[in-house]
Design a protein around this motif. Sequence first.
Motif, PDB file in Angstrom:
ATOM      1  N   TYR A 127       0.799  -1.074   0.059  1.00  0.00           N
ATOM      2  CA  TYR A 127       0.034  -0.028   0.067  1.00  0.00           C
ATOM      3  C   TYR A 127       1.043   1.337  -0.108  1.00  0.00           C
ATOM      4  O   TYR A 127       1.683   1.347   0.919  1.00  0.00           O
ATOM      5  CB  TYR A 127      -0.951   0.033   1.192  1.00  0.00           C
ATOM      6  N   ALA A 133      -6.158   5.100  -6.851  1.00  0.00           N
ATOM      7  CA  ALA A 133      -7.329   5.344  -5.581  1.00  0.00           C
ATOM      8  C   ALA A 133      -8.250   4.446  -5.416  1.00  0.00           C
ATOM      9  O   ALA A 133      -8.542   4.028  -4.216  1.00  0.00           O
ATOM     10  CB  ALA A 133      -8.040   6.518  -5.933  1.00  0.00           C
ATOM     11  N   ASP A 134      -8.763   3.694  -6.302  1.00  0.00           N
ATOM     12  CA  ASP A 134      -9.565   2.413  -6.195  1.00  0.00           C
ATOM     13  C   ASP A 134      -8.901   1.460  -5.321  1.00  0.00           C
ATOM     14  O   ASP A 134      -9.673   0.875  -4.592  1.00  0.00           O
ATOM     15  CB  ASP A 134     -10.251   1.891  -7.438  1.00  0.00           C
ATOM     16  N   HIS A 135      -7.573   1.106  -5.873  1.00  0.00           N
ATOM     17  CA  HIS A 135      -6.993  -0.036  -5.275  1.00  0.00           C
ATOM     18  C   HIS A 135      -6.861   0.524  -3.501  1.00  0.00           C
ATOM     19  O   HIS A 135      -7.113  -0.352  -2.709  1.00  0.00           O
ATOM     20  CB  HIS A 135      -5.582  -0.127  -5.767  1.00  0.00           C
ATOM     21  N   ARG A 136      -6.518   1.656  -3.327  1.00  0.00           N
ATOM     22  CA  ARG A 136      -6.287   1.844  -2.010  1.00  0.00           C
ATOM     23  C   ARG A 136      -7.725   1.882  -1.122  1.00  0.00           C
ATOM     24  O   ARG A 136      -7.642   1.443  -0.069  1.00  0.00           O
ATOM     25  CB  ARG A 136      -5.553   3.513  -1.773  1.00  0.00           C
ATOM     26  N   ARG A 137      -8.734   2.343  -1.651  1.00  0.00           N
ATOM     27  CA  ARG A 137     -10.013   2.427  -1.167  1.00  0.00           C
ATOM     28  C   ARG A 137     -10.445   0.735  -0.814  1.00  0.00           C
ATOM     29  O   ARG A 137     -10.900   0.580   0.291  1.00  0.00           O
ATOM     30  CB  ARG A 137     -11.049   3.114  -1.874  1.00  0.00           C
ATOM     31  N   ILE A 138     -10.136  -0.035  -1.762  1.00  0.00           N
ATOM     32  CA  ILE A 138     -10.616  -1.400  -1.548  1.00  0.00           C
ATOM     33  C   ILE A 138      -9.855  -2.006  -0.390  1.00  0.00           C
ATOM     34  O   ILE A 138     -10.375  -2.467   0.644  1.00  0.00           O
ATOM     35  CB  ILE A 138     -10.408  -2.322  -2.846  1.00  0.00           C
ATOM     36  N   ARG A 140      -8.499  -0.202   1.945  1.00  0.00           N
ATOM     37  CA  ARG A 140      -8.692   0.316   3.383  1.00  0.00           C
ATOM     38  C   ARG A 140     -10.105  -0.240   3.840  1.00  0.00           C
ATOM     39  O   ARG A 140     -10.316  -0.695   5.049  1.00  0.00           O
ATOM     40  CB  ARG A 140      -9.000   1.761   3.055  1.00  0.00           C
ATOM     41  N   GLU A 141     -11.072  -0.654   2.974  1.00  0.00           N
ATOM     42  CA  GLU A 141     -12.424  -1.322   3.360  1.00  0.00           C
ATOM     43  C   GLU A 141     -12.147  -2.651   3.896  1.00  0.00           C
ATOM     44  O   GLU A 141     -12.637  -2.875   5.100  1.00  0.00           O
ATOM     45  CB  GLU A 141     -13.294  -1.130   2.239  1.00  0.00           C
ATOM     46  N   ARG A 144     -10.308  -2.435   7.321  1.00  0.00           N
ATOM     47  CA  ARG A 144     -11.215  -2.048   8.153  1.00  0.00           C
ATOM     48  C   ARG A 144     -12.149  -3.304   8.715  1.00  0.00           C
ATOM     49  O   ARG A 144     -12.473  -3.385  10.056  1.00  0.00           O
ATOM     50  CB  ARG A 144     -12.109  -0.648   7.868  1.00  0.00           C
ATOM     51  N   GLU A 187      -3.037   7.013   5.950  1.00  0.00           N
ATOM     52  CA  GLU A 187      -4.176   6.945   5.391  1.00  0.00           C
ATOM     53  C   GLU A 187      -4.844   5.753   6.005  1.00  0.00           C
ATOM     54  O   GLU A 187      -6.111   5.851   6.209  1.00  0.00           O
ATOM     55  CB  GLU A 187      -3.730   6.757   3.908  1.00  0.00           C
ATOM     56  N   ALA A 191      -8.536   5.982   8.171  1.00  0.00           N
ATOM     57  CA  ALA A 191      -9.697   5.039   7.767  1.00  0.00           C
ATOM     58  C   ALA A 191     -10.287   4.134   9.024  1.00  0.00           C
ATOM     59  O   ALA A 191     -11.121   3.281   8.635  1.00  0.00           O
ATOM     60  CB  ALA A 191      -9.400   4.405   6.539  1.00  0.00           C
TER      61      ALA A 191
END
Length: 298
Positions: A127, A133-138, A140-141, A144, A187, A191
Amino acid sequence: MFSPEPGAMGVDDDTPIALLAFDHRERNFSSVRPTGMTDDEIRRSKELIFDAFEVVVEGGLHGVRPGIIVDEEFGAPLARRAVESGIAVAMPVEKASQDVFTFEYGDAFREHLREFRPAFAKALVRYRVTDPADHRRIQRERLRELSDFVAGEPIALMLELIVGQRADGPDAIPTVDVDGLCASMAELQDAGVHVDVWKVEGTSSQEDAAQIVAQARLADANARCVVLGAGAPRDTVSRWLDVSAATPGYGGFAIGRSIWGESIVAWLDGTRRREQAIEEIASTCRRWAQQYVGERIR
C-alpha cells in the motif's frame, strides 16, 4: 486493547517478541530454491522449521518471547500444536501474491480465525499513497473489516505494510522509504484501521525508526513495531535489528527466509542432514534474539 487467553502473548507486554516466520505460501516459500519445491517438500520443510523453533524454545531465550507466523494451507497442524502449547502464533489472512489485499477465505476469514485462535491475525498489504485510488479504497475497506472483527475477539491485528526500500549508495544498507511508509500508515489510520503491531521493513537510521514509531502511536499509544527480514542478507538484517532494538516503541522482530532459507535448500538438496539444518536454523534464530536483547539493554 487485546486481552490474551491464558498462555497467549499480549501486545501490552513490554517483552520483545522473536517471531520465526514461515507463513510463505507456494511461490514465495519455494523462491529460496532455484529448482523450486513441490507441495510435499514445502510441508516437510515447514515441519523442519517448526522442529528448529522447538529447539529454540526448549533451550530457553532470556529477555524475549518466541513465537511463530505460520499459514493454514501448509502448516495447520503446526499452528494447532503451537496454540495448544501456549506459544504465540500469528496466522495470515491474505491471499498470497496479490497486488490488492484479498482475504484468503473470503467472508469465511472470521470462522478460520476462530477455529485456530491465534494470538495475531496477520495481514500483508502492499500500500502506497501513490497507488491507484480504487486499489487503496478497496484495501482500506477490507482492512477496516478485519480490524473491526478482531476488536471483538481475543486476537490482535498485525499489519505487514510493504512500501519498498531504497539504498542511498552502492555500499549502503537498504532502508525502508520512511516518508512513504508513514504516509501509508496515516491513510490506514484515518480510515479506522486499528493496528496493534506494525510489521515493517527495516531502516539503518534510528531517527527514521523513531519516525515510524511516532506515526504508529498517533492512533494508539500502545501500538508497537516489529522489523521484518524481507529475505535480505544477514548483515543487512543484523543492522536492522540493532536499529530497531535501540529504538523505543519497537518490540522485536518477525523474520523468515533470512533465518531458514539457506538451511532448507541445503537439506532438500542433500548437502545437510536434517539434524544439521535444524541446528543451523535454531542457532541463527537464537543468536538474533540474543543480539536484539543485547542492543536493547545497552
